[in-house]
Design a protein around this motif. Structure first.
Motif, PDB file in Angstrom:
ATOM      1  N   TYR A  86       0.832  -1.208   0.000  1.00  0.00           N
ATOM      2  CA  TYR A  86       0.000   0.000   0.000  1.00  0.00           C
ATOM      3  C   TYR A  86       0.865   1.257   0.000  1.00  0.00           C
TER       4      TYR A  86
ATOM      5  N   ALA B 275      -7.108   2.452   5.419  1.00  0.00           N
ATOM      6  CA  ALA B 275      -8.300   2.560   4.564  1.00  0.00           C
ATOM      7  C   ALA B 275      -8.186   1.619   3.367  1.00  0.00           C
ATOM      8  N   ALA B 276      -7.011   1.551   2.749  1.00  0.00           N
ATOM      9  CA  ALA B 276      -6.818   0.646   1.609  1.00  0.00           C
ATOM     10  C   ALA B 276      -6.966  -0.807   2.041  1.00  0.00           C
TER      11      ALA B 276
ATOM     12  N   ARG C  23      -8.755  -1.952   4.651  1.00  0.00           N
ATOM     13  CA  ARG C  23     -10.180  -2.211   4.931  1.00  0.00           C
ATOM     14  C   ARG C  23     -10.950  -2.417   3.631  1.00  0.00           C
ATOM     15  N   LYS C  24     -10.651  -1.605   2.637  1.00  0.00           N
ATOM     16  CA  LYS C  24     -11.332  -1.729   1.345  1.00  0.00           C
ATOM     17  C   LYS C  24     -11.031  -3.081   0.705  1.00  0.00           C
ATOM     18  N   GLU C  25      -9.763  -3.500   0.734  1.00  0.00           N
ATOM     19  CA  GLU C  25      -9.363  -4.756   0.120  1.00  0.00           C
ATOM     20  C   GLU C  25      -9.973  -5.967   0.839  1.00  0.00           C
TER      21      GLU C  25
ATOM     22  N   GLY D 263     -12.716  -5.879   2.653  1.00  0.00           N
ATOM     23  CA  GLY D 263     -14.164  -5.755   2.798  1.00  0.00           C
ATOM     24  C   GLY D 263     -14.607  -5.385   4.203  1.00  0.00           C
TER      25      GLY D 263
END
Length: 158
Positions: A20, A149-150, A152-154, A156
């Motif tokens: 990241y 944040a990246a 958490r997005k990856e 889910g």
């Protein structure tokens, strides 16, 4: 020469945090591989009168060869984009393993030479080093938020 060594705990496994971190800089890089950084420092008491300083810098970065074991490394150098007497910085991000696999420590260590010779060294001794440390701490906190944040997005989870 003044040294900096600051760190922050990141809620992300270390190998993903390194990925990241590299993605973060690559997304903002131009065709020459240089990224713009907005460097911010707040000087003075939080509750009283304080001044927030914001300056742009051009940064270059690259994964460090030979790093491994219990940490990943990303080299970084930055220089101010203005002609103001501000220092250039050279250092390394270290993404270190923590006991909890879901966490890592993001460290930024490096050095800079205060500009303006003796006057710059005196300024650095009085307040400049405090500004530099706050700038690095603020940058680490911004990167921590972006990495988490990246992640958490990856995964889910956000």
């Amino acid at each position: 020469m003044s040294d900096i060594n600051e760190s922050v705990i990141v809620e992300c496994p270390p190998e993903r945090a390194q990925a990241y971190l590299l993605e973060h800089f690559k997304e903002s890089a131009d065709s020459r591989g240089q990224a713009m950084l907005r460097l911010t420092s707040t000087v003075g008491p939080e509750a009283g009168s304080h001044v927030t300083i914001k300056r742009d810098a051009t940064a270059t970065f690259a994964p460090a060869s030979g790093a491994g074991g219990l940490e990943y490394q990303v080299l970084i150098d930055w220089a101010p984009t203005t002609k103001e007497p501000l220092p250039k910085f050279s250092g390394v991000f270290r993404v270190q393993w923590e006991e909890d696999y879901g966490q890592c420590r993001l460290v930024l260590e490096g050095h800079y030479d205060p500009p303006l010779g003796v006057v710059g060294k005196a300024f650095d001794a009085v307040v400049g080093h405090r500004i530099a440390r706050d700038t690095v701490t603020t940058l680490l906190e911004q990167l921590r938020l972006d990495i988490e944040a990246a992640h958490r997005k990856e995964t889910g989870k956000g």
